[in-house]
Design a protein around this motif. Structure first.
Motif, mmCIF file in Angstrom:
data_model
loop_
_atom_site.group_PDB
_atom_site.id
_atom_site.type_symbol
_atom_site.label_atom_id
_atom_site.label_comp_id
_atom_site.label_asym_id
_atom_site.label_seq_id
_atom_site.Cartn_x
_atom_site.Cartn_y
_atom_site.Cartn_z
ATOM 1 N N ALA A 144 -5.479 61.244 41.162
ATOM 2 C CA ALA A 144 -5.404 60.894 42.696
ATOM 3 C C ALA A 144 -7.030 60.773 43.489
ATOM 4 C CB ALA A 144 -4.547 61.696 43.546
ATOM 5 N N ALA A 145 -7.676 61.974 42.841
ATOM 6 C CA ALA A 145 -8.903 62.018 43.488
ATOM 7 C C ALA A 145 -9.812 61.049 42.899
ATOM 8 C CB ALA A 145 -9.482 63.459 43.140
ATOM 9 N N ALA A 146 -9.721 60.674 41.462
ATOM 10 C CA ALA A 146 -10.277 59.648 40.860
ATOM 11 C C ALA A 146 -9.968 58.118 41.572
ATOM 12 C CB ALA A 146 -9.967 59.546 39.379
ATOM 13 N N ARG A 147 -8.720 57.861 41.757
ATOM 14 C CA ARG A 147 -8.285 56.715 42.276
ATOM 15 C C ARG A 147 -9.183 56.503 43.748
ATOM 16 N NH1 ARG A 147 -2.217 56.043 44.361
ATOM 17 N NH2 ARG A 147 -2.935 57.612 45.816
ATOM 18 N N HIS A 148 -9.060 57.659 44.519
ATOM 19 C CA HIS A 148 -9.824 57.685 45.856
ATOM 20 C C HIS A 148 -11.278 57.297 45.565
ATOM 21 C CE1 HIS A 148 -11.332 58.827 49.797
ATOM 22 N NE2 HIS A 148 -12.265 59.352 48.890
ATOM 23 N N SER A 149 -11.941 57.815 44.693
ATOM 24 C CA SER A 149 -13.297 57.617 44.499
ATOM 25 C C SER A 149 -13.733 56.375 44.287
ATOM 26 C CB SER A 149 -13.768 58.895 43.281
ATOM 27 O OG SER A 149 -15.365 58.970 43.562
ATOM 28 N N VAL A 150 -12.891 55.819 42.939
ATOM 29 C CA VAL A 150 -13.491 54.873 42.386
ATOM 30 C C VAL A 150 -13.154 53.271 43.393
ATOM 31 C CG1 VAL A 150 -13.338 55.398 40.113
ATOM 32 C CG2 VAL A 150 -11.418 54.352 41.230
ATOM 33 N N LEU A 151 -12.069 53.415 44.165
ATOM 34 C CA LEU A 151 -11.788 52.406 45.300
ATOM 35 C C LEU A 151 -12.734 52.784 46.452
ATOM 36 C CD1 LEU A 151 -8.015 52.346 45.104
ATOM 37 C CD2 LEU A 151 -9.593 50.679 44.236
ATOM 38 N N ALA A 152 -13.007 53.855 46.822
ATOM 39 C CA ALA A 152 -14.186 54.106 48.042
ATOM 40 C C ALA A 152 -15.214 53.281 47.582
ATOM 41 C CB ALA A 152 -14.223 55.476 48.184
ATOM 42 N N ARG A 153 -15.740 53.480 46.531
ATOM 43 C CA ARG A 153 -17.166 52.987 46.048
ATOM 44 C C ARG A 153 -17.075 51.445 46.249
ATOM 45 N NH1 ARG A 153 -17.982 55.291 40.274
ATOM 46 N NH2 ARG A 153 -16.950 57.562 40.729
ATOM 47 N N ALA A 160 -5.362 55.040 53.263
ATOM 48 C CA ALA A 160 -4.694 54.489 54.421
ATOM 49 C C ALA A 160 -4.227 53.044 54.095
ATOM 50 C CB ALA A 160 -5.957 54.272 55.295
ATOM 51 N N ASP A 161 -4.489 52.398 53.333
ATOM 52 C CA ASP A 161 -4.179 51.097 53.128
ATOM 53 C C ASP A 161 -3.272 50.705 51.800
ATOM 54 O OD1 ASP A 161 -5.557 50.309 55.314
ATOM 55 O OD2 ASP A 161 -7.462 50.174 54.291
ATOM 56 N N GLY A 162 -3.206 51.825 50.910
ATOM 57 C CA GLY A 162 -2.340 51.489 49.689
ATOM 58 C C GLY A 162 -3.234 50.705 48.531
ATOM 59 N N LEU A 163 -2.112 50.340 47.548
ATOM 60 C CA LEU A 163 -2.799 49.705 46.625
ATOM 61 C C LEU A 163 -2.708 48.094 46.750
ATOM 62 C CD1 LEU A 163 -1.694 51.780 43.641
ATOM 63 C CD2 LEU A 163 -3.999 51.411 44.387
ATOM 64 N N PHE A 164 -1.700 47.694 47.569
ATOM 65 C CA PHE A 164 -1.616 46.167 48.038
ATOM 66 C C PHE A 164 -2.990 45.671 48.477
ATOM 67 C CE2 PHE A 164 2.684 48.125 48.372
ATOM 68 C CZ PHE A 164 3.400 47.305 47.628
ATOM 69 N N GLY A 165 -3.345 44.649 47.625
ATOM 70 C CA GLY A 165 -4.751 44.107 47.881
ATOM 71 C C GLY A 165 -5.865 44.810 47.536
ATOM 72 N N ALA A 166 -5.829 45.876 46.883
ATOM 73 C CA ALA A 166 -6.997 46.969 46.544
ATOM 74 C C ALA A 166 -7.567 46.162 45.406
ATOM 75 C CB ALA A 166 -6.436 48.239 46.228
ATOM 76 N N PRO A 167 -8.811 46.352 44.849
ATOM 77 C CA PRO A 167 -9.932 46.037 44.133
ATOM 78 C C PRO A 167 -8.852 46.809 42.726
ATOM 79 C CG PRO A 167 -11.142 46.672 45.616
ATOM 80 C CD PRO A 167 -9.843 47.085 46.116
ATOM 81 N N PRO A 168 -8.470 45.875 41.626
ATOM 82 C CA PRO A 168 -7.873 46.506 40.373
ATOM 83 C C PRO A 168 -8.731 47.624 39.771
ATOM 84 C CG PRO A 168 -8.680 44.319 40.230
ATOM 85 C CD PRO A 168 -8.912 44.381 41.589
ATOM 86 N N ILE A 169 -8.130 48.378 39.289
ATOM 87 C CA ILE A 169 -8.671 49.533 38.791
ATOM 88 C C ILE A 169 -8.291 49.688 37.193
ATOM 89 C CG2 ILE A 169 -8.798 52.177 38.327
ATOM 90 C CD1 ILE A 169 -7.942 52.404 41.402
ATOM 91 N N THR A 170 -9.468 49.479 36.197
ATOM 92 C CA THR A 170 -9.331 49.616 34.836
ATOM 93 C C THR A 170 -9.114 51.075 34.130
ATOM 94 O OG1 THR A 170 -10.595 47.783 34.393
ATOM 95 C CG2 THR A 170 -10.287 49.039 32.468
ATOM 96 N N VAL A 171 -8.107 51.328 33.525
ATOM 97 C CA VAL A 171 -8.008 52.726 33.435
ATOM 98 C C VAL A 171 -7.667 52.747 31.496
ATOM 99 C CG1 VAL A 171 -6.282 54.754 33.206
ATOM 100 C CG2 VAL A 171 -6.562 53.381 35.277
ATOM 101 N N ALA A 172 -8.742 53.438 30.930
ATOM 102 C CA ALA A 172 -8.840 53.524 29.748
ATOM 103 C C ALA A 172 -8.118 55.015 29.260
ATOM 104 C CB ALA A 172 -10.208 52.931 29.161
ATOM 105 N N ILE A 173 -7.279 54.807 28.289
ATOM 106 C CA ILE A 173 -6.761 56.037 27.635
ATOM 107 C C ILE A 173 -6.563 56.042 26.198
ATOM 108 C CG2 ILE A 173 -5.124 56.513 29.624
ATOM 109 C CD1 ILE A 173 -2.822 55.903 27.850
ATOM 110 N N GLY A 174 -6.790 57.204 25.495
ATOM 111 C CA GLY A 174 -6.813 57.202 23.881
ATOM 112 C C GLY A 174 -5.323 56.799 23.456
ATOM 113 N N ASP A 175 -5.240 56.167 22.299
ATOM 114 C CA ASP A 175 -3.833 55.857 21.787
ATOM 115 C C ASP A 175 -3.117 56.790 21.683
ATOM 116 O OD1 ASP A 175 -2.696 53.542 21.326
ATOM 117 O OD2 ASP A 175 -2.669 53.589 19.258
ATOM 118 N N GLU A 176 -3.442 58.163 21.723
ATOM 119 C CA GLU A 176 -2.468 59.296 21.453
ATOM 120 C C GLU A 176 -2.527 60.294 22.815
ATOM 121 O OE1 GLU A 176 -2.521 61.592 17.957
ATOM 122 O OE2 GLU A 176 -2.487 59.993 16.409
#
Length: 375
Positions: A144-153, A160-176
């Protein structure tokens, strides 16, 4: 009350002392006895001592022997004596540590524990922290802190405004990646299926060179301690590659992050401190009672922004307010048993606990405590 609690202590001590003499899994007869619990809601009160007797008679034989030294399932630890005793005392004191003014002792212990934990885990000293239920909520909190920070940038206020209309966030994770991490991403609205899955090697380690080009807000999640193999992702390489593209790096270190406290195994976490956030459990290798998870965020302000309360009626003073760093306001004082575990072990004891377990998990000394870590 004194008689009831004394009796409870006796029952609990007898339970722990006889774990070596019973099967780890409950017997068929014990499981059959659970049928006695299935009844309509009682119409009349029952004496507390009788409630306790019923619970012990039916419930104790039907437990899984997780607190004993012969249970090796699910990366579950037992409880150190000091941690279990502190847990009981904290329950008796019944502190709600959401606000400094509500529980000064719980807040003070949280601050002490946070400093100690950042020290022994070799994480940045200025990091913010949250004491939560387990790794799932720890991942949720840090992400949640990560989501806040990358969108604040990107100029977006997600709280305050939720994810509706927010810039998309790319999330990369390992396959395991562990399912708890994926669940946390789903809860945060980042999606369980829309993540970018990065290939892993034969031990389940994320291959840093396969992290794709990242544009715009991005979060890369890595793992310290693959739950199936124990393998650690190449932390330094991942952080360098992700940070060069402006991405936030999060570490799911549910049990593996504790390797940092063992001189023989600390090399496994080299580079992990370069990340931006970390999640781990205290109820695994630290051996405190369930439930106890920990989230750490390098940018404490980002954590506070993601978790802060806005209700004006709650008294907010100049002191650090615990509720400003966790999803919950009302919760139990988990930091009490964490403090007790760290205080009782000391730096040397903590290193021995992790080092001895990792070296020879089937030959633990008895002074490691009931059910010493079995990661």
């Amino acid at each position: 009350m004194q008689a009831l609690l004394t009796r409870t202590a006796g029952i609990a001590a007898r339970y722990l002392e006889t774990l070596e003499d019973r099967s780890v899994a409950p017997t068929a007869a014990a499981l059959e006895g659970l049928k006695e619990l299935v009844e309509p809601m009682p119409g009349q009160p029952m004496e507390p001592a009788q409630v306790l007797e019923t619970l012990d008679r039916i419930g104790s034989p039907a437990t899984m022997g997780m607190a004993g030294r012969r249970f090796f399932g699910f990366v579950i630890g037992g409880s150190l004596p000091a941690a279990l005793a502190a847990n009981w005392l904290a329950g008796a004191c019944d502190q709600c540590p959401g606000l400094f003014v509500a529980s000064l002792i719980a807040t003070a212990l949280e601050e002490v524990c946070l400093a100690w934990l950042l020290d022994v885990l070799k994480l940045p000293a200025q990091s913010g922290g949250a004491f939560v239920t387990g790794a799932t909520v720890a991942n949720f909190t840090a992400l949640a802190a990560a989501r806040h920070s990358v969108l604040a940038r990107a100029g977006w206020d997600v709280e305050a405004d939720g994810l509706f209309g927010a810039p998309p966030i790319t999330v990369a994770i390992g396959d395991e990646a562990h399912p708890s991490l994926i669940k946390a991403l789903g809860l945060l609205g980042l999606g369980r299926s829309r993540v970018v899955r990065v290939p892993v090697d034969s031990q389940g380690r994320l291959v840093a060179a396969r992290i794709p080009a990242l544009q715009g807000p991005a979060i890369v999640c890595m793992q310290s301690g693959n739950v199936n193999t124990g393998a650690f992702d190449p932390e330094g390489e991942i952080c360098e590659r992700a940070h060069s593209q402006g991405a936030w790096v999060h570490v799911d270190g549910a049990f593996g992050l504790w390797a940092a406290v063992s001189p023989a195994h600390a090399h496994l976490t080299e580079g992990v401190a370069a990340a931006d956030s970390w999640a781990t459990d205290a109820h695994k290798w630290l051996n405190v009672p369930y439930d106890s998870g920990l989230a750490f965020v390098r940018d404490a302000a980002a954590l506070k922004s993601a978790m802060s309360l806005t209700a004006a009626y709650l008294p907010q003073g100049e002191h650090r307010e615990p509720s400003q760093y966790t999803p919950e306001l009302s919760r139990r004082a988990r930091r009490v048993e964490i403090w007790a575990a760290l205080k009782s072990l000391g730096r040397a004891g903590l290193a021995d606990l992790v080092g001895a377990t990792a070296a020879s998990p089937l030959d633990l000394p008895k002074n490691c405590g009931k059910g010493a870590a079995r990661s």
